[in-house]
Motif scaffolding. Sequence first.
Motif: not given
Length: 123
Positions: A2, A5, A11-12, A15, A41, A45-47, A50-51
Amino acid sequence: MSIDFLPDKPIYQQLIDRITGEIIRGNVKPGEKLPSVREYAVEVGVNANTMQRVYKELEMMGISETKRGQGTFVTDNELRLQQLRDEIKEGLVQSFLTSIEALGFSKKEMIEYIQTRERGEER
């Protein structure tokens, strides 16, 4: 693994910065396949949504391309990747210049300091 952030940047976007950084450092090569949206993802550790947005943005930027049924790949367009390096470089320099000017340092003073450091001299 993870990622921690930063709270002051989406967050996006963090990334996107991470992936483009990997590309310009050469850790991810032109034409190389990126992990699937789900794999990436889970890794960071993201949804998955989001990825998906990250991959969509990278594609709109001309940094990646999606091949139906095969996955997402880093572009092999060397000119576009050089433009990416230049864009990132320009952004870093502009941010640096804005910061030093806000603190009252002159560009000349900073150039001299950087040159001194490059020569290994201590002040």
